[in-house]
Every structure is written in structure tokens, then in C-alpha cells.
Design an enzyme around this catalytic site. Structure first.
Site, PDB file in Angstrom:
ATOM      1  N   TYR A  61      53.865  52.247  21.126  1.00 17.34           N
ATOM      2  CA  TYR A  61      52.438  52.627  21.682  1.00 17.34           C
ATOM      3  C   TYR A  61      52.679  53.563  23.043  1.00 17.34           C
ATOM      4  O   TYR A  61      51.582  53.775  23.825  1.00 17.34           O
ATOM      5  CB  TYR A  61      51.819  51.248  22.169  1.00 17.34           C
ATOM      6  CG  TYR A  61      52.446  50.378  22.888  1.00 17.34           C
ATOM      7  CD1 TYR A  61      52.500  50.261  24.403  1.00 17.34           C
ATOM      8  CD2 TYR A  61      53.126  49.247  22.350  1.00 17.34           C
ATOM      9  CE1 TYR A  61      53.184  49.284  25.073  1.00 17.34           C
ATOM     10  CE2 TYR A  61      53.808  48.260  22.900  1.00 17.34           C
ATOM     11  CZ  TYR A  61      53.862  48.316  24.182  1.00 17.34           C
ATOM     12  OH  TYR A  61      54.598  47.354  24.992  1.00 17.34           O
TER      13      TYR A  61
ATOM     14  N   ARG B 250      55.299  48.651  33.825  1.00 18.57           N
ATOM     15  CA  ARG B 250      56.366  47.769  33.154  1.00 18.57           C
ATOM     16  C   ARG B 250      57.267  48.827  32.195  1.00 18.57           C
ATOM     17  O   ARG B 250      56.956  49.022  31.441  1.00 18.57           O
ATOM     18  CB  ARG B 250      55.440  46.988  32.409  1.00 18.57           C
ATOM     19  CG  ARG B 250      56.302  46.023  31.152  1.00 18.57           C
ATOM     20  CD  ARG B 250      55.708  45.013  30.417  1.00 18.57           C
ATOM     21  NE  ARG B 250      54.120  45.608  29.957  1.00 18.57           N
ATOM     22  CZ  ARG B 250      54.073  46.287  28.806  1.00 18.57           C
ATOM     23  NH1 ARG B 250      55.416  46.397  28.020  1.00 18.57           N
ATOM     24  NH2 ARG B 250      52.970  46.531  28.457  1.00 18.57           N
TER      25      ARG B 250
ATOM     26  N   HIS C  33      56.347  44.409  26.726  1.00 24.33           N
ATOM     27  CA  HIS C  33      55.446  43.299  27.219  1.00 24.33           C
ATOM     28  C   HIS C  33      56.326  41.964  27.152  1.00 24.33           C
ATOM     29  O   HIS C  33      56.312  41.390  28.106  1.00 24.33           O
ATOM     30  CB  HIS C  33      54.228  43.263  26.286  1.00 24.33           C
ATOM     31  CG  HIS C  33      53.471  42.175  26.570  1.00 24.33           C
ATOM     32  ND1 HIS C  33      52.630  41.817  27.904  1.00 24.33           N
ATOM     33  CD2 HIS C  33      53.350  41.022  25.976  1.00 24.33           C
ATOM     34  CE1 HIS C  33      51.892  40.850  27.937  1.00 24.33           C
ATOM     35  NE2 HIS C  33      52.320  40.199  26.785  1.00 24.33           N
TER      36      HIS C  33
END
Length: 387
Positions: A286, A273, A277
Site C-alpha cells: 500500500y 511510521r 503497521h
């Protein structure tokens, strides 16, 4: 240790004496199926049997997926959507798999919207859905498809649906799109175990995009691959390069045929991805820029372009014209969605039950009373995105 010796033991095909032998991750090698390599190279004998129009069609749908994600993120930034989950980077994984399915196959997706467009769902209804307008889902249902927002919640439904289809000798299959994070939920274990135990026609298509929201795949499981989890439930699995649309197509095509014969199958598509998100999170907190850049070099569209050029199919594709066509379709869909009447806030109580149960009725009446006593609350409500 002595060698394993086959016996008639009811629970084991073989027993061994001496020191107990552990079954470890290293005992299982899971290959990743690939046809077109990252540099565009491939063996012509491995290419799926598709005609020129189908090869071009795969590219057009992958491009549709990318443009739609870009436009949805753009209108969310303008305050015209609450949130959205981009699929940039996963186009080969999504389109290659969906291209194998028949319109009668049931489709429950987690992060994959374009398969619904491939079935005829208008973009307008997808925009309405992301605005929280229930009417947007009517066309989803008319095309045997639904979206599950909560992670893994749709998997037991798919297993149950497949069981019903099996009992009624339905020729179609039930397909669940899920992410790597969903396989860490209890719902996944229950659903996959159920499907494996009963042998129902369910296809579990896991897009391992490396993150469950902000938690990396390495941190959410001790398993070396997601695919091997299926074996624990007596289910066959395939692991495929999710950046290679032809490999995905071939893997899922074969998986679907096996499912039609009554055997559930689990497919792990290894992808990434590239965006957040959802538009509500900050992926820089992150993961590193270097990691993202490394995956951008694995761009599925660019890899597939190399294949199309090698097959002398690229000259027949007008990339810019296709983008313009998709942009125009999105513009028309957005205009149509904007014409949809703004909804009353009390409608959040509707659409769940045909007849509102007493407890929900009580909450509804309290909410209406609150709005009457505190009309200034509408000032906040009116700040919500249109729709």
C-alpha cells in the site's frame, strides 16, 4: 456581495447579504510548528529552556524507543511474540511529548511504549503484554498508564477520566495518544466532543503517521489537516513537526499547561511510521519504496544529532555505549519474561470480570468440555508463541 456586518444575532457574530458564502478548507491556514529544520538548522532563540542533561536525555530515550522496536520485531520473527507494532520513525513524536508529562498524569497510549519506560515500567512487562499475559499490565496501572489496542476505544475513557479529575479538582491531566486513523472513528468524535463541551482537562495527542493500518491519511479524511477537526468541537489545537523532538516538546509543554488550567487541547504531530503497521501486515502492498525513502531522510534521530553537535553536546554522548546498555536491558527483560510460566489456554476467560457472568461461565464450561473431548486441539495451541 455586501460586507459582513456585526449584529446581535444570537447564533452569529456577523451576517452577510447577497450570495451565500461557503466556509471552505482554504479559509483556514494551519501552521506546522518547527524548531529544528530537516537540515539541522535552527534559531537559537527558539530552543526550549532545557539544560544539557535534559537535551542528552531526550536523545537517550529516542534511542531506547528505536532499539526496543528493533528487538521486539526481531523476537517476533523468531516466533517469540504473536505480533508487534514498531514505532521506528516516530521517536521524536513519542519522546518529545512524553517528556512534558508528570508521573501523576494519566497516560493512555495507542502506539507509544517508551513513555511507560520513562515512568519506570520494566521492559519485561511490555514483552509480557505483547505475549498476551495480563500480569504485564499490572505495572502499567501502577504508573497511571494503559495501552489501547483497538483503534480509538480509549478516547471516551480519557474524556470521562478527565471529567472525573475535573470534578475532584485533580492537578494532573488525562492524556490520550491516538493515531490519525482513530480520528475517523465514532469513539473519537464522541470523546472529543464531550471534552470540548464540558471543558475537561484532556490532552488528545494525535500522531499522524500517515496511515491507518493500510489506508493513507488522504484517503481517510477530506480535511486538510487533522488538527482542524478539533475546532468543530470548540477545542484549540496545535500542529507540530513530529520529526522535530524540540518542537514537539515545546508544543505539548504549552498544551499541557493549558489543559491544567481546564481547557482541553488537541495536538497533531506530523510523523511517519517507517515499519509496518504491525508485524502481521505487508506495507509494500500500500505504499512505495520512494515514499519510505523520502521519510527516512527525515529521520528524527539524525536531525536531533545535528542540533546536539551544533550545541557542543554530541561529544558527551557515547552512542554505541547507550545502544549496548539498552540491548543489555532488553536481554535481561527477555530472560525474565521467558522465565514466566506458560499459561493455560482457559485463562483467556479470566481477568475480564471479578466474577464471571453466567454467559461467560457457560462459554468457559463448553470450552473446557471441548478440550476434554478433543485433546488433539492442544497440538495447535502449543504452536502459539511462548507465553
Amino acid at each position: 456581495m455586501t460586507e459582513n456586518v456585526p449584529t446581535d444575532h444570537p447564533a452569529n457574530a456577523a451576517v452577510s447579504a447577497g450570495e451565500p458564502r461557503f466556509l471552505t478548507q482554504d479559509d483556514l491556514t494551519v501552521d506546522t510548528h518547527q524548531i529544528v529544520g530537516p537540515d539541522g538548522s535552527y534559531d537559537a532563540d527558539d530552543v526550549p529552556d532545557l539544560d544539557a542533561e535534559q537535551f542528552r536525555d531526550l536523545y537517550r530515550w529516542m534511542l531506547t524507543d528505536r532499539v526496543f522496536s528493533r528487538r521486539m520485531v526481531s523476537i517476533q520473527r523468531r516466533g517469540e511474540l504473536g505480533t508487534f507494532g514498531s514505532t521506528r520513525g516516530q521517536e521524536a513524536s513519542i519522546i518529545g511529548s512524553a517528556y512534558t508529562l508528570d508521573p501523576d498524569d494519566w497516560l493512555y497510549v495507542g502506539r507509544a511504549w517508551t513513555p511507560m519506560f520513562m515512568r519506570g515500567v520494566p521492559m519485561k512487562d511490555m514483552i509480557l503484554f505483547w505475549r498476551g499475559i495480563e500480569e504485564g499490565q499490572q505495572s502499567f496501572a501502577e504508573h497511571n498508564s494503559q495501552i489501547a489496542i483497538s483503534i480509538g476505544s480509549h478516547l471516551p475513557l480519557v474524556a470521562g477520566l478527565a471529567w472525573g479529575m475535573d470534578l475532584s479538582d485533580d492537578d494532573a491531566i488525562a492524556t490520550a495518544y491516538l493515531g490519525d486513523g482513530a480520528t475517523s472513528t465514532g469513539a473519537a468524535h464522541e470523546a472529543i466532543n464531550f471534552a470540548g463541551a464540558l471543558g475537561v482537562p484532556a490532552l488528545f495527542y494525535c500522531q499522524n503517521n500517515q496511515y491507518a493500518i493500510s489506508l493513507s491519511a488522504d484517503e481517510q479524511t477530506g480535511a486538510s489537516t487533522i488538527a482542524q477537526k478539533a475546532l468543530a468541537y470548540g477545542m484549540d489545537a496545535i500542529r507540530v513537526d513530529g520529526q522535530d523532538v524540540l518542537a514537539v516538546y515545546e508544543a505539548v509543554e504549552e498544551a499541557r499547561e493549558r489543559v491544567r488550567e481546564g481547557e482541553p487541547v488537541f495536538v497533531e504531530s506530523v510523523t511517519y511510521r517507517l515499519d509496518a503497521h504491525t508485524t502481521s501486515d505487508d506495507p509494500t502492498r500500500y505504499r512505495s519504496d520512494e515514499e519510505v525513502e523520502a521519510w527516512e531522510r527525515q529521520d528524527p534521530l539524525e536531525r536531533y544529532r545535528e542540533f546536539l553537535k551544533a550545541e557542543d553536546l554530541w561529544a558527551d554522548i557515547d552512542h554505541d555505549a547507550i545502544v549496548d546498555e539498552i540491548e543489555a536491558e532488553f536481554d535481561a527483560a527477555l530472560d525474565a519474561a521467558n522465565e514466566f510460566a506458560e499459561r493455560e489456554i482457559v485463562e483467556i476467560f479470566a481477568h475480564v470480570y471479578e466474577e464471571m457472568p453466567p454467559e461467560l461461565q457457560r462459554q468457559y464450561e463448553e470450552f473446557v468440555d471441548l478440550l476434554e473431548r478433543r485433546p488433539e486441539m492442544y497440538d495447535y495451541i502449543e504452536q502459539r508463541p511462548k507465553g
